[in-house]
Motif scaffolding. Structure first.
Motif, PDB file in Angstrom:
ATOM      1  N   SER A   1      51.106  -6.951  72.232  1.00 52.42           N
ATOM      2  CA  SER A   1      51.651  -7.267  70.902  1.00 52.42           C
ATOM      3  C   SER A   1      53.147  -6.969  70.842  1.00 52.42           C
ATOM      4  O   SER A   1      53.921  -7.748  70.283  1.00 52.42           O
ATOM      5  CB  SER A   1      50.918  -6.471  69.823  1.00 52.42           C
ATOM      6  OG  SER A   1      49.561  -6.858  69.774  1.00 52.42           O
ATOM      7  N   THR A   2      53.552  -5.850  71.427  1.00 53.26           N
ATOM      8  CA  THR A   2      54.980  -5.505  71.468  1.00 53.26           C
ATOM      9  C   THR A   2      55.750  -6.538  72.282  1.00 53.26           C
ATOM     10  O   THR A   2      56.842  -6.972  71.889  1.00 53.26           O
ATOM     11  CB  THR A   2      55.167  -4.097  72.079  1.00 53.26           C
ATOM     12  OG1 THR A   2      54.478  -3.159  71.263  1.00 53.26           O
ATOM     13  CG2 THR A   2      56.631  -3.727  72.156  1.00 53.26           C
TER      14      THR A   2
ATOM     15  N   LYS B   1      56.286  -9.650  70.294  1.00 56.25           N
ATOM     16  CA  LYS B   1      57.381  -9.465  69.327  1.00 56.25           C
ATOM     17  C   LYS B   1      58.739  -9.603  70.005  1.00 56.25           C
ATOM     18  O   LYS B   1      59.692 -10.148  69.426  1.00 56.25           O
ATOM     19  CB  LYS B   1      57.278  -8.085  68.664  1.00 56.25           C
ATOM     20  CG  LYS B   1      56.131  -7.944  67.668  1.00 56.25           C
ATOM     21  CD  LYS B   1      56.269  -6.654  66.856  1.00 56.25           C
ATOM     22  CE  LYS B   1      55.089  -6.473  65.907  1.00 56.25           C
ATOM     23  NZ  LYS B   1      53.979  -5.709  66.482  1.00 56.25           N
TER      24      LYS B   1
ATOM     25  N   GLU C   1      61.728 -12.052  69.278  1.00 53.13           N
ATOM     26  CA  GLU C   1      63.074 -11.518  69.076  1.00 53.13           C
ATOM     27  C   GLU C   1      64.097 -12.290  69.919  1.00 53.13           C
ATOM     28  O   GLU C   1      65.251 -12.453  69.529  1.00 53.13           O
ATOM     29  CB  GLU C   1      63.072 -10.032  69.469  1.00 53.13           C
ATOM     30  CG  GLU C   1      64.357  -9.281  69.220  1.00 53.13           C
ATOM     31  CD  GLU C   1      64.279  -7.859  69.787  1.00 53.13           C
ATOM     32  OE1 GLU C   1      64.780  -7.640  70.904  1.00 53.13           O
ATOM     33  OE2 GLU C   1      63.684  -6.990  69.125  1.00 53.13           O
TER      34      GLU C   1
ATOM     35  N   ASP D   1      50.260 -16.701  67.617  1.00 57.30           N
ATOM     36  CA  ASP D   1      49.375 -15.541  67.700  1.00 57.30           C
ATOM     37  C   ASP D   1      47.956 -16.006  67.382  1.00 57.30           C
ATOM     38  O   ASP D   1      47.623 -16.267  66.221  1.00 57.30           O
ATOM     39  CB  ASP D   1      49.850 -14.480  66.705  1.00 57.30           C
ATOM     40  CG  ASP D   1      49.026 -13.196  66.753  1.00 57.30           C
ATOM     41  OD1 ASP D   1      47.849 -13.255  67.156  1.00 57.30           O
ATOM     42  OD2 ASP D   1      49.556 -12.142  66.374  1.00 57.30           O
TER      43      ASP D   1
END
Length: 208
Positions: free
Chosen positions: A24-25, A28, A32, A39
């Protein structure tokens, strides 16, 4: 110039990784970096709160509350019943496919060179055949366990059961085009993402 799917020369990256690996990070951080990210879990949540709810209630009466699917009730109804799971998939999968096509169309209209499909069970569902390259997010088993148990939402037995159902990390890494190691913080991950984005646009499209 378009490919046979009508998505131009856009590359589709499949992003996956076992529980606690940092997927998940990483998703992101792709966002970014300006990459459109689809998702799959969030898309299912959205369907359960709207479009899919009436059909699910019709198939599994009592599994919705106030027009939204109650995931706990639905899970209790289908979890041990392969026929029920298949019936649920027949309701949800076409809707998911349509939402994914809308995502592709929007990304194509924005002339995105690369998009990411964040799909937890990418290998388990054969999704790796529908992307141009696979990114597997990984870390050590010790760090994986430490991260998940620190959330306080499950015990070791439940974690072991989840890991047992997922394609082993070593197998995922073997089948990956790129492996992102999340063991050392965010900056190394950002650097790995930049390298992947530079590399993937040079790769041939291979999705089926």
């Amino acid at each position: 110039m378009t490919d046979r799917h009508g998505f131009g020369l856009m590359r589709i990256l499949g992003l996956t990784g076992s529980i606690g690996m940092g997927k998940s990070t990483t998703a992101k951080l792709f966002a970014e970096a300006g990459v459109p990210v689809y998702d799959a879990d969030a898309a299912v949540h959205q369907l359960y709160e709207g479009e899919a709810a009436p059909a699910i209630e019709a198939a599994f009466p009592g599994t919705t509350v106030s027009g939204k699917v109650d995931r706990t009730k639905l899970s209790a109804r289908v979890v041990e019943d392969p026929a029920a799971i298949k019936q649920l998939e027949q309701i949800v999968h076409p809707m998911l496919g349509a939402s994914r096509q809308r995502f592709f169309a929007e990304a194509e209209a924005a002339k995105a060179p690369v998009v990411v499909l964040d799909i937890p069970l990418l290998f388990e569902t054969g999704g790796d055949k529908r992307v141009d390259a696979v990114v597997v997010v990984s870390t050590s088993p010790e760090l994986q366990r430490q991260r998940v148990l620190a959330r306080g939402t499950m015990d070791e037995a439940k974690l072991d059961a989840i890991i047992a159902k997922q394609t082993p990390d070593a197998e995922k890494r073997r089948r990956a085009d790129f492996v992102v190691d999340t063991s050392h913080g965010l900056e190394p991950v950002r650097a790995q993402i930049a390298d992947i984005l530079a590399e993937v646009v040079k790769m041939p499209q291979r999705r089926a």
